[in-house]
Design a protein around this motif. Structure first.
Motif, PDB file in Angstrom:
ATOM      1  N   GLY A  71       0.785  -1.104   0.024  1.00 30.28           N
ATOM      2  CA  GLY A  71      -0.090  -0.153  -0.042  1.00 30.28           C
ATOM      3  C   GLY A  71       0.729   1.252   0.066  1.00 30.28           C
ATOM      4  O   GLY A  71       0.235   2.433  -0.286  1.00 30.28           O
ATOM      5  N   GLN A  72       2.137   1.162   0.138  1.00 31.20           N
ATOM      6  CA  GLN A  72       2.964   2.370   0.153  1.00 31.20           C
ATOM      7  C   GLN A  72       3.161   2.719  -1.000  1.00 31.20           C
ATOM      8  O   GLN A  72       3.301   2.127  -2.012  1.00 31.20           O
ATOM      9  CB  GLN A  72       4.288   1.854   0.809  1.00 31.20           C
ATOM     10  N   ARG A  73       3.087   4.107  -1.272  1.00 31.19           N
ATOM     11  CA  ARG A  73       3.470   4.711  -2.379  1.00 31.19           C
ATOM     12  C   ARG A  73       4.922   5.467  -2.651  1.00 31.19           C
ATOM     13  O   ARG A  73       4.909   6.435  -1.939  1.00 31.19           O
ATOM     14  CB  ARG A  73       2.183   5.817  -2.798  1.00 31.19           C
ATOM     15  N   LEU A  74       5.541   4.894  -3.412  1.00 29.28           N
ATOM     16  CA  LEU A  74       6.825   5.150  -3.625  1.00 29.28           C
ATOM     17  C   LEU A  74       7.279   6.005  -4.814  1.00 29.28           C
ATOM     18  O   LEU A  74       6.877   5.466  -5.953  1.00 29.28           O
ATOM     19  CB  LEU A  74       7.860   4.244  -3.507  1.00 29.28           C
ATOM     20  N   ILE A  75       7.936   7.178  -4.894  1.00 24.47           N
ATOM     21  CA  ILE A  75       8.300   7.945  -5.851  1.00 24.47           C
ATOM     22  C   ILE A  75       9.667   7.005  -6.516  1.00 24.47           C
ATOM     23  O   ILE A  75      10.697   6.940  -5.865  1.00 24.47           O
ATOM     24  CB  ILE A  75       8.538   9.340  -5.626  1.00 24.47           C
ATOM     25  N   LEU A  76       9.796   6.802  -7.865  1.00 27.01           N
ATOM     26  CA  LEU A  76      10.740   5.940  -8.445  1.00 27.01           C
ATOM     27  C   LEU A  76      11.731   6.802  -9.118  1.00 27.01           C
ATOM     28  O   LEU A  76      12.871   6.626  -9.274  1.00 27.01           O
ATOM     29  CB  LEU A  76      10.220   4.779  -9.176  1.00 27.01           C
ATOM     30  N   SER A  77      11.263   7.853  -9.845  1.00 30.51           N
ATOM     31  CA  SER A  77      12.039   8.888 -10.499  1.00 30.51           C
ATOM     32  C   SER A  77      11.473  10.155 -10.407  1.00 30.51           C
ATOM     33  O   SER A  77      10.539  10.442  -9.878  1.00 30.51           O
ATOM     34  CB  SER A  77      11.876   8.342 -11.983  1.00 30.51           C
ATOM     35  N   GLU A  78      12.145  11.161 -10.840  1.00 35.35           N
ATOM     36  CA  GLU A  78      12.114  12.493 -10.333  1.00 35.35           C
ATOM     37  C   GLU A  78      12.506  13.290 -11.814  1.00 35.35           C
ATOM     38  O   GLU A  78      13.373  13.831 -11.912  1.00 35.35           O
ATOM     39  CB  GLU A  78      12.636  13.279  -9.325  1.00 35.35           C
ATOM     40  N   ASP A  79      11.687  13.150 -12.887  1.00 33.41           N
ATOM     41  CA  ASP A  79      12.186  13.965 -13.888  1.00 33.41           C
ATOM     42  C   ASP A  79      11.331  14.921 -14.488  1.00 33.41           C
ATOM     43  O   ASP A  79      11.021  15.188 -15.643  1.00 33.41           O
ATOM     44  CB  ASP A  79      12.202  12.594 -15.147  1.00 33.41           C
ATOM     45  N   GLU A  80      10.871  15.813 -13.572  1.00 31.52           N
ATOM     46  CA  GLU A  80       9.919  16.990 -13.962  1.00 31.52           C
ATOM     47  C   GLU A  80      10.578  18.090 -14.769  1.00 31.52           C
ATOM     48  O   GLU A  80      11.831  18.070 -14.698  1.00 31.52           O
ATOM     49  CB  GLU A  80       9.383  17.732 -12.604  1.00 31.52           C
ATOM     50  N   GLU A  81       9.740  18.522 -15.627  1.00 30.53           N
ATOM     51  CA  GLU A  81      10.552  19.409 -16.732  1.00 30.53           C
ATOM     52  C   GLU A  81      11.033  20.600 -15.743  1.00 30.53           C
ATOM     53  O   GLU A  81       9.986  21.130 -14.998  1.00 30.53           O
ATOM     54  CB  GLU A  81       9.510  19.887 -17.557  1.00 30.53           C
ATOM     55  N   ALA A  82      12.121  21.151 -15.842  1.00 31.05           N
ATOM     56  CA  ALA A  82      12.591  22.319 -15.205  1.00 31.05           C
ATOM     57  C   ALA A  82      12.365  23.431 -15.903  1.00 31.05           C
ATOM     58  O   ALA A  82      12.525  23.708 -17.099  1.00 31.05           O
ATOM     59  CB  ALA A  82      14.076  22.062 -14.948  1.00 31.05           C
TER      60      ALA A  82
END
Length: 293
Positions: free
Chosen positions: A71-82
């Motif tokens: 049930g844990q929600r884990l962020i796997l990547s962080e590729d937001e447009e800068a």
């Protein structure tokens, strides 16, 4: 904003496994990839499947060990447009920054002043535009340097967000990233989402025109830290996620107690974070558009 370091891991890593059997469900909504942990998942399996590292997943989700839970929600990547911001000076005196802004404006170069606090001292930064397209930013940088600001540079910063949710995102993205709430209350264009029975953990104001997120508030005390480990629950986690605030001030809370309010700004968006009187616990985080205030 957070400065990211590439992490290399080698060797055999001992993992704490809670259950056996099962697989992860990945949610690809938005720019950040989120995994909903299922029975039998391990950090090693997630890292291998999504071509990342255990250290990287741990960093993004504030994990201190290798134990994860269904049930844990884990962020796997962080590729937001800068955004690529053209920085044209930083000054300890407001007057000097104002002079730099006026100098650029006379050269027909758009410029504005913002403040940032480092080690308790206020600095005044001059920005000459912000671009999502890096080539446009590089073109602007050349113009600024040609005007005589030889030490100007490009600073890439992510859009302000809460758990990867930004203003203008679709409402459905909230449930995609945070999961379906136990209960939802609606009053006009304001929705309150209850992930625990004792209070609304998320409040969102919808844009009347297109139904997208107009403002977003998160109340960590009504969210499970175990289920949302990437959500900042403490001041140190906020600073790790967003960097030093543009503004920090003491405010009155609980009638007579003193709390701290951190303010982050990027273009027309503002993120306010209220820190409890204990100096650590996050009371709430609110993301708004300054134009529509």
């Amino acid at each position: 904003m957070r400065k990211f370091k590439q992490v290399f891991t080698a060797g055999i890593i001992s993992l704490a496994v809670i259950f056996s059997g099962g697989a992860v469900q990945a949610d690809h909504s938005g720019d950040r990839e989120v995994a909903v942990v299922e029975k039998g998942d391990t950090l090693y399996a997630l890292a291998k499947k999504y071509h990342t590292s255990i250290a990287r997943i741990s960093e993004l989700n504030h994990l201190e060990g290798t134990t994860i839970y269904p049930g844990q929600r884990l962020i796997l990547s962080e590729d937001e447009e800068a955004y690529h911001k053209i920085m044209a000076g930083s000054f300890s005196k407001k007057e000097n920054a104002a002079n730099r802004v006026n100098f650029l404006l006379k050269k027909d170069i758009p410029a504005a002043m913002s403040t940032v606090v480092f080690n308790g001292k206020t600095h005044y930064r001059v920005q000459a535009g912000a671009f999502k397209n890096q080539k446009n930013a590089e073109k602007q940088l050349k113009a600024v340097k040609k005007a005589g600001i030889k030490d100007a540079y490009i600073l890439a910063e992510e859009p302000l967000h809460l758990f990867g949710l930004a203003l203008g995102d679709a409402y459905d993205d909230i449930e995609s990233r945070l999961g379906e709430p136990k209960m939802t209350e609606t009053s006009l264009n304001i929705k309150s989402l209850y992930y625990q029975s004792d209070g609304a953990g998320v409040k969102v104001t919808m844009n009347m025109k297109d139904g997208t997120i107009g403002s977003l508030a998160v109340y960590p005390e009504y969210l499970s830290e175990r289920m949302f480990p990437a959500m900042p629950f403490t001041k140190s986690q906020v600073i790790k996620e967003y960097g030093q605030a543009n503004k920090s001030e003491a405010i009155t809370c609980y009638e007579s107690a003193i709390c701290e309010e951190l303010t982050y700004q990027l273009d027309n968006h503002e993120l306010k974070v209220r820190i409890d009187r204990d100096g650590s616990t996050v009371q709430f985080m609110e993301l708004t558009n300054l134009i529509y205030r």
